[in-house]
Every structure is written in C-alpha cells, then in structure tokens.
Design an enzyme around this catalytic site. Structure first.
Site, PDB file in Angstrom:
ATOM      1  N   ASP A 207     -19.795   2.880  19.511  1.00  0.00           N
ATOM      2  CA  ASP A 207     -20.001   3.574  20.912  1.00  0.00           C
ATOM      3  C   ASP A 207     -20.761   5.175  20.611  1.00  0.00           C
ATOM      4  O   ASP A 207     -20.934   5.628  21.909  1.00  0.00           O
ATOM      5  CB  ASP A 207     -18.969   3.940  21.745  1.00  0.00           C
ATOM      6  CG  ASP A 207     -17.834   4.420  21.142  1.00  0.00           C
ATOM      7  OD1 ASP A 207     -17.606   4.691  19.795  1.00  0.00           O
ATOM      8  OD2 ASP A 207     -16.979   4.954  21.854  1.00  0.00           O
TER       9      ASP A 207
ATOM     10  N   SER B 184     -15.114   1.085  20.599  1.00  0.00           N
ATOM     11  CA  SER B 184     -15.403   1.916  19.476  1.00  0.00           C
ATOM     12  C   SER B 184     -15.943   1.313  17.876  1.00  0.00           C
ATOM     13  O   SER B 184     -16.853   0.647  17.977  1.00  0.00           O
ATOM     14  CB  SER B 184     -14.354   2.757  19.118  1.00  0.00           C
ATOM     15  OG  SER B 184     -14.808   3.874  18.359  1.00  0.00           O
ATOM     16  N   HIS B 185     -15.288   1.953  16.936  1.00  0.00           N
ATOM     17  CA  HIS B 185     -15.816   1.269  15.419  1.00  0.00           C
ATOM     18  C   HIS B 185     -15.367  -0.143  14.966  1.00  0.00           C
ATOM     19  O   HIS B 185     -15.503  -0.695  14.066  1.00  0.00           O
ATOM     20  CB  HIS B 185     -15.117   2.415  14.686  1.00  0.00           C
ATOM     21  CG  HIS B 185     -13.686   2.517  14.793  1.00  0.00           C
ATOM     22  ND1 HIS B 185     -13.245   2.984  15.792  1.00  0.00           N
ATOM     23  CD2 HIS B 185     -12.739   2.111  14.173  1.00  0.00           C
ATOM     24  CE1 HIS B 185     -11.860   3.028  15.813  1.00  0.00           C
ATOM     25  NE2 HIS B 185     -11.465   2.473  14.745  1.00  0.00           N
TER      26      HIS B 185
ATOM     27  N   ASP C 145     -21.054   5.257  14.897  1.00  0.00           N
ATOM     28  CA  ASP C 145     -20.067   4.134  14.972  1.00  0.00           C
ATOM     29  C   ASP C 145     -20.778   3.319  16.140  1.00  0.00           C
ATOM     30  O   ASP C 145     -21.620   3.593  16.889  1.00  0.00           O
ATOM     31  CB  ASP C 145     -18.734   4.562  15.276  1.00  0.00           C
ATOM     32  CG  ASP C 145     -18.441   5.206  16.646  1.00  0.00           C
ATOM     33  OD1 ASP C 145     -19.092   6.027  16.983  1.00  0.00           O
ATOM     34  OD2 ASP C 145     -17.230   5.105  17.117  1.00  0.00           O
TER      35      ASP C 145
ATOM     36  N   ASP D 240     -19.750   7.976  19.064  1.00  0.00           N
ATOM     37  CA  ASP D 240     -18.905   9.144  19.116  1.00  0.00           C
ATOM     38  C   ASP D 240     -18.571   9.729  17.815  1.00  0.00           C
ATOM     39  O   ASP D 240     -18.192  10.888  17.459  1.00  0.00           O
ATOM     40  CB  ASP D 240     -17.898   9.127  20.154  1.00  0.00           C
ATOM     41  CG  ASP D 240     -16.870   8.282  20.014  1.00  0.00           C
ATOM     42  OD1 ASP D 240     -17.002   7.365  19.020  1.00  0.00           O
ATOM     43  OD2 ASP D 240     -15.875   8.033  20.873  1.00  0.00           O
ATOM     44  N   ARG D 241     -18.498   9.003  16.739  1.00  0.00           N
ATOM     45  CA  ARG D 241     -18.195   9.078  15.787  1.00  0.00           C
ATOM     46  C   ARG D 241     -19.319   9.693  14.594  1.00  0.00           C
ATOM     47  O   ARG D 241     -20.557   9.126  14.913  1.00  0.00           O
ATOM     48  CB  ARG D 241     -17.449   8.191  14.737  1.00  0.00           C
ATOM     49  CG  ARG D 241     -16.035   7.563  15.475  1.00  0.00           C
ATOM     50  CD  ARG D 241     -15.169   6.906  14.618  1.00  0.00           C
ATOM     51  NE  ARG D 241     -14.093   6.439  15.408  1.00  0.00           N
ATOM     52  CZ  ARG D 241     -12.969   6.079  14.528  1.00  0.00           C
ATOM     53  NH1 ARG D 241     -12.986   5.820  13.414  1.00  0.00           N
ATOM     54  NH2 ARG D 241     -11.658   6.016  15.431  1.00  0.00           N
TER      55      ARG D 241
ATOM     56  N   LYS E 141     -16.174  13.260  21.842  1.00  0.00           N
ATOM     57  CA  LYS E 141     -16.630  13.652  20.553  1.00  0.00           C
ATOM     58  C   LYS E 141     -18.043  12.814  20.432  1.00  0.00           C
ATOM     59  O   LYS E 141     -18.474  11.922  21.327  1.00  0.00           O
ATOM     60  CB  LYS E 141     -15.863  13.188  19.338  1.00  0.00           C
ATOM     61  CG  LYS E 141     -15.363  11.463  19.325  1.00  0.00           C
ATOM     62  CD  LYS E 141     -14.526  11.238  18.180  1.00  0.00           C
ATOM     63  CE  LYS E 141     -14.186   9.872  18.032  1.00  0.00           C
ATOM     64  NZ  LYS E 141     -13.301   9.408  19.004  1.00  0.00           N
TER      65      LYS E 141
HETATM   66  C1  G16 Z   1     -10.259   7.183  19.095  1.00  0.00           C
HETATM   67  C2  G16 Z   1      -9.696   8.455  19.841  1.00  0.00           C
HETATM   68  C3  G16 Z   1      -9.542   9.480  18.616  1.00  0.00           C
HETATM   69  C4  G16 Z   1      -8.546   9.113  17.390  1.00  0.00           C
HETATM   70  C5  G16 Z   1      -9.158   7.821  16.864  1.00  0.00           C
HETATM   71  C6  G16 Z   1      -7.940   7.054  15.976  1.00  0.00           C
HETATM   72  O1  G16 Z   1     -11.330   7.326  18.345  1.00  0.00           O
HETATM   73  O2  G16 Z   1     -10.670   8.898  20.522  1.00  0.00           O
HETATM   74  O3  G16 Z   1      -9.332  10.731  19.023  1.00  0.00           O
HETATM   75  O4  G16 Z   1      -8.624   9.977  16.427  1.00  0.00           O
HETATM   76  O5  G16 Z   1      -9.310   6.820  17.734  1.00  0.00           O
HETATM   77  O6  G16 Z   1      -6.966   6.804  16.735  1.00  0.00           O
HETATM   78  P1  G16 Z   1      -5.570   6.202  15.857  1.00  0.00           P
HETATM   79  O7  G16 Z   1      -5.379   6.703  14.681  1.00  0.00           O
HETATM   80  O8  G16 Z   1      -4.517   6.163  16.878  1.00  0.00           O
HETATM   81  O9  G16 Z   1      -6.205   4.826  15.718  1.00  0.00           O
HETATM   82  P2  G16 Z   1     -12.521   6.154  18.708  1.00  0.00           P
HETATM   83  O10 G16 Z   1     -13.722   6.559  18.271  1.00  0.00           O
HETATM   84  O11 G16 Z   1     -11.819   4.989  18.187  1.00  0.00           O
HETATM   85  O12 G16 Z   1     -12.771   6.229  20.354  1.00  0.00           O
END
Ligand code: G16
Length: 544
Positions: free
Chosen positions: A280, A113-114, A278, A282-283, A377
């Site tokens: 991937d 992800s990010h 971000d 999705d953000r 997302k």
């Molecule tokens: C993932 C999850 C999200 C979550 C985020 C932060 O996002 O898919 O549902 O809100 O992590 O999670 P945490 O607070 O546990 O770090 P992504 O964009 O990283 O796949």
C-alpha cells in the site's frame, strides 16, 4: 435507487489489530462480513452522514468488489460526497494526503499492507480520521464494539460504478468523484523536496537508481514522480504495474522479499541507489551501493539532516519512534536538544504528537518513516528525502551513514520473527517473560548488566490515554536492548518478534558484521524466553 435494510448478525472477530482489520480474503467474502464492519464505521463516525468520505485501496484481489460494496453503503448511509481513486486505487499515504487536503470527514482504506494478495491470501480495511491518520484506539474500539451488537446494515440497489473513468457521478443524493490517485500526492511532494536539484542529480551522468514497486500500488506514483517529473531514466521503476496478486510476490520491502532490487544495487555493475515500497505504499527500504540502511538508522539520519531539505529547512520540532525501533534517533534528538518520544508499535500512536506539533519526523523499525506532511508513514516520501539528501551532500549513501555513526555512535540492530506459531504457546511465552521481569534488574546476563526490565505501557502526552502491555523491554547499562512482542498484523496463528539492539560508540568497532555483534544478545534472548521448548522452533522464520 432504493435504500435497502439488510438484517445481519455480529461476527466475534472484528477487533482491528495494529493497523485495521486484516483477514484472509475468504473471511471478508463471508456474506455480511465486510458489510458489518463498514456499517459499524458509519454508525460510530456520525460526521460522515452529510459529509465527505475518501475511498481507495492498494489494488489487491477483492479491492474492486469491496469498493463497490462500500460505495453503495456510503450512499445508503447518507454520505454526501465520496472521493474515490481511479481504478479503486489510492496508496495509504496518498489517501491520507487527500483526506487532509479536501478537509474531509475521513477515509476508508482497503489494504493488508505488505501481506501477499490473491484469492487465498490477505485483505484488510481501516478507517482513517479527518486528520488523515489511522483511527486511534478509542475509535477502533468503538467500531469493534458496534460490530458486536449489529443487527442490520444499509445498502442500495444501484448498479456498479465505472471506477476507471475520472469524473463526477451521482447516485441518489450523493456525488461520487473518481479522482487521479497520484496528482494531489505528487503536488505535495513538490512542496517538500527540491525537485530541480534531484533532477540535476539524475542528469549528472554519474547517478542511477532502481525503485522496486513490487507490482503493488507505488508503481504509478513512482513512474510519475521519479521518471516523468524528476527525469530518472525510463526503467528506473521496476515491477511498476499494480497486480491483484502482486505478481505472486510478497510485497514487503526487505532484503528477503525485495531481492530483485537488492541484486541491482550490488556488485561492480550495481546502481548508486535503490529503494522499494510495499503493498500500500507506506513502507520503504533504502539501499546504497552494496549497502543496506536499517529503518532505524534511516530515521536518525533524516533527523540529523532535515535542515538540508526544503520542507524541513526551519528545523524539526521533535522526533518519535516506536518502542522496538532502535535508539539511534534518541541520540540525534539529544544532540539537537529535542524530545524523542517512545510510542507503542502502530502509526496511530504518532497522530496526536503530530497534530499537537510536538514532533515533525517519526519512524519505526518495520520499514516505516514519515513526517507531519501526512498522517501515515510514507514510502515514496522517504525515497525522495534520501534522493534530496544525496543531491545536496554529493556523497554516497554508505558514506553518509558511516559518517553518522562516527558522529552519534552505531546502534547495531536485528529482528527475529517466529511466524505462525501456536497462539497459546506464544501467549504463554509472553506471560513467562512477564513473570521474570522483577528478577532481572541489576542482574548480569552474560556480559550485559540489566538496567531496567518492564512491560511497556504508554500514556499519550496529548490526550492522556493509556495503552498497556505493548511489549517486554530489557535494557542494559551500555545502551543495548532486547524487546519481545507479538505482532498485531498477522492473519494466522501468532508471530513472535524479538528486536535486538547493541550500541557501539567506538568508530573502530562500527564496521563489524551485524550477526557477529548480535550473537550474545541472540543467545540471551532465546534462552530467556525458552523459545525452543515453548514453540518447538529452533530458528526464526525471518531475520531482518
Ligand atoms: C503496521 C503498522 C505499523 C507497525 C507494523 C508492524 O504497518 O502501521 O505501525 O509497525 O504494522 O506491526 P506488527 O509488528 O504488529 O506486525 P503496515 O505497513 O503493515 O500497515
């Protein structure tokens, strides 16, 4: 081609977190590490045998090698057809779209992800079920439990496949289709949004935007959709070339990491609208001229205005937000006579609600919004939603949001992150808060009166599954809240997140600086948790 059985042994640390298994690249490069996890997917998701798998990732370092490893293993495990994004690329929402559109048996998405990418940085893998969504906890637990008993994995001795040329290939009995990663996703977006109207907005001569792809996966998607299909001027998409290390940046679309685009939407020469996505895809972050839209507000504004958007013109069925997300969406749901579900953090918790048609829109404070169009997302979807709204309303982002606050009240919101703290100190801090819970209700904390204090647990209204210990909530009688939880996506130590929300119904008090409004809640939350004494930190690493 021969199928090979390779002996292996369990790794104890393969339990997926908030969103799949995320570790340093070096960990994934440990011999058999990736293979064990992938074999556990094939051993537990038995429909994949003889079925169809979608495979792609965000293009970060190790993406290509991992795709080749997984392709060989998929063939050896009897998968009949594998759809792979050209170049090994698929954004997370596009993977969800492809999984659903071709009625496949699931997908493997490679992304952290990010989190930054590169040989010293992060990598990740997750399995998405046939509904296109992240595997629910029962599935991730089954995969984890299989990793703990694994003794072998299956692979083949076939040559690496050319990932860059679209077409159909055969390895043994399996067919591998290298597909355009953008096409299906762009076609779906066209069914949801009024492309003609957005096209007119871009050609009106008084509107321009910048989209920061942060050298991550959304570059090709944004170029195709914004510039080629919707007529935005060339150069609208910045940092559009996906790079293995994201240009050494941190592909997290917030005010700190996406500072380049923030600059372009600020000051007298700033554009009208800007956004970022971000690693991937999705953000999303949404910005008006000199104006930041919090993700929580973005969800609420979308819900209040969904009827103006083509794909949602018949109205929405309900809304869901993760527990730490502000209650702005609840106020909209209340006025529309809809239910607003409060789920634990993690997109996987929205899947059942979407599948059961209980909700149409959902979102999280962590820069995520989405709808029933896929089961992830979706960053670019959120940007198109806002573009469509701007085109219909002919108002600025700022005036749309301020009008929303006037109608529904403003939920001031901020998040403090303490990154990389000692794991046992972080767990000790959460235990300390848990012990305090019974003493809090009906007490005053400075000017706030506690209405409730609990350790959030969730019972899924569709399948009855229960998730405990999802964060500490302290709610006050005026609608303000403090929430504490530990992140489930980090790869080093622990990250403590404190989420603060202050409700202000009076329009004359809705334009204050957020930091000023939040000050009393900041001091209550830090002293209650004994942050400095327990973590040695006197300030957070990041404030968003
Ligand atoms: C993932 C999850 C999200 C979550 C985020 C932060 O996002 O898919 O549902 O809100 O992590 O999670 P945490 O607070 O546990 O770090 P992504 O964009 O990283 O796949």
């Amino acid at each position: 081609m021969n199928v090979l059985t390779i002996p292996s042994q369990p790794f104890s640390d393969q339990r997926p977190g908030t969103s799949g298994l995320r570790k340093k690249v070096k960990v994934f490069q440990t011999p058999h590490y990736l293979e064990n996890f992938v074999q556990a997917v094939f051993d537990t998701q038995t429909d994949l045998k003889g079925g169809t798998l979608v495979l792609g990732g965000d293009g970060r370092f190790y993406n290509r090698e991992a795709i080749q490893i997984i392709l060989r293993m998929a063939v050896a495990n009897g998968v009949q057809r594998i759809l792979v994004g050209q170049g090994g690329l698929l954004s997370t929402p596009a993977a969800s779209c492809v999984i659903r559109k071709y009625q496949t048996d699931g997908g493997i998405i490679l992304s952290a992800s990010h989190n930054p990418g590169g040989p010293e940085e992060d990598f990740g893998i997750k399995f998405n079920t046939p509904n296109g969504g992240p595997a629910p906890e029962a599935v991730t637990e089954a995969i984890f439990s299989r990793t703990q008993t694994i003794e072998r994995y299956l692979t083949t001795d076939s040559d690496p496949l050319d990932l860059d040329t679209k077409g159909s290939y055969s390895i043994g009995a399996a067919t591998i289709d290298i597909i355009d990663p953008v096409e299906d996703y762009a076609a779906l977006m066209k069914t949801l949004f009024d492309f003609d109207r957005i096209h007119q907005l871009f050609n009106s001569g008084h509107f321009s935007m910048r989209f920061d792809a942060m050298h991550a996966i959304t570059g090709p998607y944004a170029k195709q959709i914004l510039e080629n299909m919707l007529g935005a001027e060339p150069g609208t998409v910045i940092n559009g070339k996906p790079l293995e290390d994201f240009g050494q940046g941190h592909p997290d679309p917030n005010l700190v990491h996406a500072h380049e685009v923030v600059k372009l939407v600020s000051g007298p020469k700033g554009v009208n609208f800007a956004a970022a996505s971000d690693g991937d895809g999705d953000r999303n972050m949404i910005l008006g001229h000199d104006f930041f839209v919090t993700p929580s507000d973005s969800l609420a504004v979308m819900a209040a205005n969904a009827h103006l958007i083509k794909g949602y013109a018949d109205g929405i069925r309900g809304i869901a937000r993760s527990m730490p997300t502000s209650q702005a969406a609840d106020r909209v749901a209340n006025q529309l006579g809809l239910t607003c579900y409060e789920t634990p953090t993690g997109w996987k918790f929205f899947g059942n609600l979407l599948d059961a048609d209980k909700i149409t829109l959902c979102g999280e404070e962590s820069f995520g919004t989405g709808s029933n169009h896929v089961r992830e997302k979706d960053g670019l979807w959120a940007v198109l939603f806002w573009l469509n709204l701007l085109a219909v309303k002919q108002q600025s982002v700022e005036s749309i949001v301020k009008q929303h606050w006037g109608d529904f009240g403003r939920n001031y919101y901020t998040r403090y992150d303490y990154e990389g703290i000692d794991k046992s100190a972080a767990e000790g801090l959460m235990d300390h808060l848990r012990n305090l819970l019974p003493t809090l209700p009906e007490n005053n904390l400075e000017q706030y009166q506690v209405e409730f204090a609990d350790d959030f647990a969730y019972t899924d209204p569709v399948d009855g599954s229960r998730s405990e210990h999802q964060g500490i909530r302290i709610g006050f009688t005026d609608g303000s809240r403090i929430v504490y939880r530990l992140s489930g996506t980090g790869t080093e130590g622990a990250t403590l997140r404190i989420y603060l929300e202050a409700f202000e119904p009076d329009p004359s008090k809705q334009m204050m600086p957020t930091a000023d409004v939040m000050q009393p809640l900041v001091s209550i939350s830090t002293s209650l948790a004994e942050i400095e004494a327990r973590t040695g930190r006197n300030r957070p690493t990041v404030i968003t």
